[in-house]
Design a protein around this motif. Structure first.
Motif, short mmCIF file in Angstrom:
data_model
loop_
_atom_site.label_atom_id
_atom_site.label_comp_id
_atom_site.label_asym_id
_atom_site.label_seq_id
_atom_site.Cartn_x
_atom_site.Cartn_y
_atom_site.Cartn_z
N ASP A 1 3.63 0.92 3.20
CA ASP A 1 4.50 1.69 4.09
C ASP A 1 5.96 1.67 3.65
OD1 ASP A 1 2.35 2.31 5.73
OD2 ASP A 1 2.70 0.62 7.07
N TYR A 2 6.40 0.56 3.04
CA TYR A 2 7.80 0.43 2.66
C TYR A 2 7.95 -0.23 1.30
CZ TYR A 2 8.62 1.46 7.54
OH TYR A 2 8.61 2.07 8.77
N PHE A 3 8.90 0.27 0.52
CA PHE A 3 9.37 -0.38 -0.70
C PHE A 3 10.76 -0.90 -0.42
CE2 PHE A 3 7.33 1.88 -4.67
CZ PHE A 3 6.16 1.21 -4.45
N LEU B 1 12.78 2.23 1.05
CA LEU B 1 12.14 3.54 1.14
C LEU B 1 10.99 3.50 2.13
CD1 LEU B 1 11.92 4.52 -2.64
CD2 LEU B 1 13.60 5.30 -0.96
N ASP B 2 10.94 4.48 3.00
CA ASP B 2 9.84 4.64 3.95
C ASP B 2 8.78 5.50 3.29
OD1 ASP B 2 8.11 5.35 6.00
OD2 ASP B 2 9.70 5.74 7.45
N LEU B 3 7.67 4.90 2.92
CA LEU B 3 6.61 5.60 2.19
C LEU B 3 5.44 6.00 3.06
CD1 LEU B 3 6.62 3.52 -1.11
CD2 LEU B 3 7.85 5.63 -0.59
N ARG B 4 5.57 5.86 4.38
CA ARG B 4 4.48 6.27 5.27
C ARG B 4 4.26 7.77 5.09
NH1 ARG B 4 6.64 5.09 10.78
NH2 ARG B 4 8.52 5.65 9.68
N GLY B 5 3.03 8.14 4.88
CA GLY B 5 2.70 9.54 4.66
C GLY B 5 2.92 10.00 3.23
N VAL B 6 3.55 9.17 2.41
CA VAL B 6 3.80 9.51 1.01
C VAL B 6 2.86 8.72 0.11
CG1 VAL B 6 5.53 9.50 -0.84
CG2 VAL B 6 6.22 10.03 1.50
N SER B 7 2.62 7.46 0.48
CA SER B 7 1.81 6.56 -0.34
C SER B 7 0.70 5.94 0.50
CB SER B 7 2.69 5.45 -0.90
OG SER B 7 1.90 4.44 -1.49
N SER C 1 13.34 7.62 -7.88
CA SER C 1 12.99 9.01 -8.24
C SER C 1 11.48 9.23 -8.14
CB SER C 1 13.45 9.33 -9.67
OG SER C 1 14.85 9.38 -9.71
N LEU C 2 10.70 8.25 -8.60
CA LEU C 2 9.24 8.40 -8.54
C LEU C 2 8.76 8.54 -7.10
CD1 LEU C 2 8.00 5.79 -11.15
CD2 LEU C 2 7.81 8.28 -11.29
N TRP C 3 9.38 7.81 -6.19
CA TRP C 3 8.99 7.82 -4.79
C TRP C 3 10.06 8.51 -3.94
CZ3 TRP C 3 4.16 6.68 -3.67
CH2 TRP C 3 3.43 5.92 -4.59
N GLY C 4 10.74 9.48 -4.52
CA GLY C 4 11.84 10.17 -3.87
C GLY C 4 11.46 10.96 -2.63
N ASP C 5 10.16 11.21 -2.44
CA ASP C 5 9.72 11.92 -1.22
C ASP C 5 9.87 11.04 0.01
OD1 ASP C 5 9.04 13.99 -2.87
OD2 ASP C 5 6.89 13.58 -2.83
N GLY C 6 9.95 9.74 -0.19
CA GLY C 6 10.10 8.82 0.93
C GLY C 6 11.55 8.72 1.35
N PRO C 7 11.83 8.93 2.63
CA PRO C 7 13.22 8.83 3.09
C PRO C 7 13.74 7.40 2.98
CG PRO C 7 11.74 9.13 4.95
CD PRO C 7 10.91 9.25 3.72
N ARG C 8 15.05 7.28 2.80
CA ARG C 8 15.69 5.97 2.77
C ARG C 8 15.87 5.45 4.19
NH1 ARG C 8 19.38 5.14 -2.32
NH2 ARG C 8 18.20 6.40 -3.79
N VAL C 9 15.70 4.16 4.34
CA VAL C 9 15.85 3.50 5.63
C VAL C 9 17.24 2.86 5.67
CG1 VAL C 9 15.01 1.62 7.10
CG2 VAL C 9 13.38 3.05 5.82
N GLU C 10 17.95 3.09 6.74
CA GLU C 10 19.26 2.45 6.93
C GLU C 10 19.02 0.99 7.26
OE1 GLU C 10 22.99 1.93 6.67
OE2 GLU C 10 22.26 3.98 6.45
N TRP C 11 19.56 0.09 6.46
CA TRP C 11 19.29 -1.33 6.64
C TRP C 11 20.55 -2.19 6.72
CZ3 TRP C 11 21.35 -4.52 3.04
CH2 TRP C 11 21.70 -3.95 1.80
#
Length: 153
Positions: free
Chosen positions: A67-69, A57-63, A134-144
């Motif tokens: 930056d990433y989970f 999860l890309d959490l930049r701007g969300v958390s 779900s808790l951090w669902g605002d963060g877009p998923r990163v293609e890995w």
């Protein structure tokens, strides 16, 4: 006199809390693109080590925490510990080290914190219960996934 004793007690209480307060979280030291690549590399390593349902999860701007989970489900406590060790070895190869590791002994939810990237290794029950996606669902998923991994699905 009772008022003075009450204030002294309050000050002592604050001082005790200050002594046990955690140190301030350090600021990330690597550029965001390097952190993103580390998160992807960690996810791929987790896949190689047979973790299931891996999500970045890309959490930049969300958390403000990181930056990433990178979240994955382990198949056993032993496997989860091995994955945590391998992720730390990956960081060492990149001249980095974990800021902290939690849950290693229990082996049901292991967190390896690299400040800008936080790795979460869960057993299946804790993964469902805490549902970080779900808790951090605002963060877009990163293609890995590697291209060869996609074609096998």
């Amino acid at each position: 006199m009772p008022e003075k004793a009450a204030r002294a007690k309050a000050v002592k209480s604050l001082a005790r809390r200050a002594e046990t307060a955690p140190a301030p979280r350090p600021k990330p030291t690597r550029p965001t693109d390097v952190a993103r690549q580390f998160a992807i590399d960690a996810a791929r390593l987790m896949e190689d080590d047979k973790c299931e349902d891996i999500v970045v999860l890309d959490l930049r701007g969300v958390s403000h925490v990181c930056d990433y989970f990178v979240i994955g489900t382990g198949t056993s406590d032993r496997q989860m510990r091995a994955v945590a060790d391998h992720v730390q070895q990956l960081a060492k190869e990149k001249n980095d080290s974990a800021y902290g590791v939690g849950g290693y002994e229990e082996g049901v939810w292991i967190v390896v914190d690299f400040v800008d990237v936080v790795i979460h290794l869960f057993d299946e029950e804790r993964r469902r219960f805490y549902d970080l996606e779900s808790l951090w669902g605002d963060g877009p998923r990163v293609e890995w996934m590697r291209k060869s991994s996609k074609s096998q699905e």
